[in-house]
Design an enzyme around this catalytic site. Structure first.
Site, PDB file in Angstrom:
ATOM      1  N   ASN B 201       0.654  -1.361   0.052  1.00 42.03           N
ATOM      2  CA  ASN B 201       0.174  -0.007   0.222  1.00 42.03           C
ATOM      3  C   ASN B 201       0.705   1.359  -0.006  1.00 42.03           C
ATOM      4  O   ASN B 201       1.588   1.306   0.820  1.00 42.03           O
ATOM      5  CB  ASN B 201      -0.793  -0.061   1.271  1.00 42.03           C
ATOM      6  CG  ASN B 201      -1.282   1.362   1.643  1.00 42.03           C
ATOM      7  OD1 ASN B 201      -2.226   2.001   1.285  1.00 42.03           O
ATOM      8  ND2 ASN B 201      -0.756   1.736   2.719  1.00 42.03           N
ATOM      9  N   GLU B 202       0.815   2.222  -1.006  1.00 42.80           N
ATOM     10  CA  GLU B 202       1.520   3.266  -0.954  1.00 42.80           C
ATOM     11  C   GLU B 202       3.142   3.232  -1.067  1.00 42.80           C
ATOM     12  O   GLU B 202       3.576   3.954  -0.651  1.00 42.80           O
ATOM     13  CB  GLU B 202       1.017   4.346   0.156  1.00 42.80           C
ATOM     14  CG  GLU B 202      -0.514   4.673   0.204  1.00 42.80           C
ATOM     15  CD  GLU B 202      -0.719   5.392   1.420  1.00 42.80           C
ATOM     16  OE1 GLU B 202      -2.002   5.632   1.598  1.00 42.80           O
ATOM     17  OE2 GLU B 202      -0.150   5.387   2.359  1.00 42.80           O
ATOM     18  N   GLN B 203       3.514   1.932  -1.310  1.00 42.55           N
ATOM     19  CA  GLN B 203       5.020   1.841  -1.321  1.00 42.55           C
ATOM     20  C   GLN B 203       5.146   0.521  -2.165  1.00 42.55           C
ATOM     21  O   GLN B 203       4.418  -0.458  -2.089  1.00 42.55           O
ATOM     22  CB  GLN B 203       5.448   1.578   0.137  1.00 42.55           C
ATOM     23  CG  GLN B 203       6.907   1.046   0.431  1.00 42.55           C
ATOM     24  CD  GLN B 203       7.823   2.102  -0.003  1.00 42.55           C
ATOM     25  OE1 GLN B 203       7.900   2.591  -1.095  1.00 42.55           O
ATOM     26  NE2 GLN B 203       8.302   2.972   0.862  1.00 42.55           N
TER      27      GLN B 203
END
Lengths: 266, 237
Positions: B201-203
């Site tokens: 998530n987001e990475q």
């Protein structure tokens, strides 16, 4: 009389106790000193929620307030303050199983958070770490001849449970990210920290009884041609022969259309 | 016509990998996401009999015939999904997990997931800080037509983009992460609703983990089609 080939979920009759309150070893618990369940488990043993977590078991026995109401979560001691041993728990159960010759039995855990030692009838098996992995143990040779088997599992929390900073924050101090485990448990902007970091036998426990050959992880894939008119179903699987002789097998695959009411068309 | 059997010999104390000759289906009932059609599921049953013993083991699964593709649209940078060749407008819901004490019963999953289908969703995104969801979750997503975007266990906040900056290289044990990822893929890969595996998530996961995941999860050449200059679809194989 041979037990039927098939799978059986172990989700009843489990007991639990905090490890620091049990002086016995796993060998003693599963041989000479098993905790009695009837009429009621003796302290420190209690009825356990399996599959589930340590907090789920404590809540089931009203030993903690329900963390989802009001500020109850504040009243539950966090693993960072109490230490990992406080949420390291024994889970114990018994089960009947007396396979016949050429039958094989495995004990399957679909999810344990985070690591565990398994004792069955005095035999120990150390399960490796990781919340999102299955564990399969061949227990054929360590089942009790009379069919009465005693199983104890010592479950340890994640290695890095972390500490929740006073200001909270996304994922607390982020220590949980060092392990391969769910990260929300240190708290997020939408979630309070989970005090035991979801430690426990959190998914299904299964006894699987098979003959000499068993099926492992079939993979089904469909391909399409001519604008989805023609389709092929592909299947790859593993077959394991646990016996000491060559197994001549007949593998069958049957695909029946969905159940309409109780009608099943093949 | 969909009942086939094959003779196989398995040497002692060993295991073999076997691919069953493909079964042909003419116009099978396709599985469609919620709002696009029926969620047709077939019961696939596999059993193995051993000479001199009888039935040795069996396995079954509700399987949906469907093809889910997704590509990044160059003009918007967004991901476009197609199901059975038809583009679909994604009405997605965020999913962390059903219960913070992991009381994850079938009944609970059925209720939660039917609720999302009743709200007219057609996708659930399983956030990387939650769980690799369970077979019971996926079964009800199969039944109610909710496609699943399943993230592995990396989040921006905890893995390199949070405050404080931490775990720049993800978890300590990358081999353990990949072992868990591979076992999770084997546990869930047959579900019709599984639409997309996502690194985190987001990475982006650490380079070695991301590379291994991409390699393990790349489509088999047989399923990779391409458009010819005359805009015909061709399979690589």
């Amino acid at each position: 009389m041979a037990v039927a080939v098939g799978k059986r979920v172990l989700d009843t009759g489990w007991l639990a106790a905090r490890s620091t309150e049990v002086a016995l070893t796993g060998v003693q618990l599963t041989t000479t000193h098993p905790p009695a369940a009837d009429p009621a488990p003796p302290a420190p043993w209690m009825s356990a929620a399996v599959p589930g977590t340590v907090l789920g078991t404590l809540l089931k026995n009203n030993l903690i307030p329900d963390p989802f109401y009001g500020l109850n979560n504040q009243a539950i001691v966090d693993i960072a303050d109490a230490g990992r041993d406080y949420y390291t728990f024994w889970f114990f159960t018994t089960f009947q199983c007396a396979p016949s010759a050429n039958q094989h039995v495995t004990l399957n855990f679909r999810g344990i958070n985070y690591s565990a030692e398994v004792y069955l009838n005095g035999h120990e098996e150390v399960l490796p770490k990781g919340m999102f992995r299955r564990h399969t143990i061949d227990i054929t040779d360590i089942l009790h001849p009379d069919g009465n088997n005693q199983l104890a599992v010592l479950v340890h929390p994640p290695d890095h449970p972390g500490k929740i900073p006073p200001q909270g924050g996304q994922g607390g101090d982020h220590e949980i990210g060092k392990d391969v485990a769910t990260q929300y448990v240190e708290g997020w902007d939408w979630m309070c920290p989970i005090r035991d970091r979801n430690t426990g036998i959190w998914d299904e426990v299964l006894i699987s009884i098979s003959g000499p050959v068993n099926i492992i992880d079939p993979h089904l894939v469909s391909t399409f041609h001519d604008d989805f008119k023609r389709s092929y179903l592909h299947c790859t699987l593993q077959l394991e022969n646990k016996s000491s002789w060559i197994a001549d097998c007949t593998l069958k695959i049957q695909v029946s259309t969905e159940l309409e009411g109780n009608v099943c068309l093949v | 016509e969909h009942l086939q059997s094959y003779a196989i010999t398995v040497p002692p104390q060993s295991d073999i990998e076997y691919t069953i000759p493909s079964l042909f289906f003419y116009k099978p009932n396709l599985w469609w996401p919620n709002g696009m059609g029926k969620q047709s599921l077939y019961n696939v049953e596999i059993s193995v009999d051993v000479k001199g013993f009888g039935e040795s083991d069996s396995w079954s699964h509700y399987f949906g015939f469907r093809k889910i593709e997704s590509t990044i649209d160059d003009s918007t940078g967004g991901r476009i999904f197609k199901v059975n060749g038809e583009p679909i407008f994604i009405r997605g819901g965020n999913w962390i997990l059903s219960d913070g004490l992991l009381r994850l019963t079938k009944k609970r999953y059925m209720t939660d997931i039917k609720f999302h289908a009743d709200m007219n969703f057609n996708m659930l995104r399983c956030w990387g800080g939650g769980l690799a969801e369970r077979p019971d979750f996926y079964h009800f997503c199969d039944v109610y037509g909710l496609m699943v975007w399943q993230e592995f266990w990396i989040t921006g906040d905890v893995d390199g983009r949070g405050d404080p900056i931490s775990n720049l290289n993800g978890p300590l044990d990358h081999d353990l992460f990949l072992l868990c990822a591979r076992d999770t893929v084997k546990l869930l890969r047959n579900h019709a609703s599984l639409a997309l595996w996502v690194g985190g998530n987001e990475q982006v996961p650490p380079v070695d983990i991301n590379k291994a995941l991409k390699n393990d999860l790349k489509l088999h050449p047989m399923f990779v089609s391409y458009q010819t200059s005359k805009n015909e679809e061709r399979y690589l194989s």
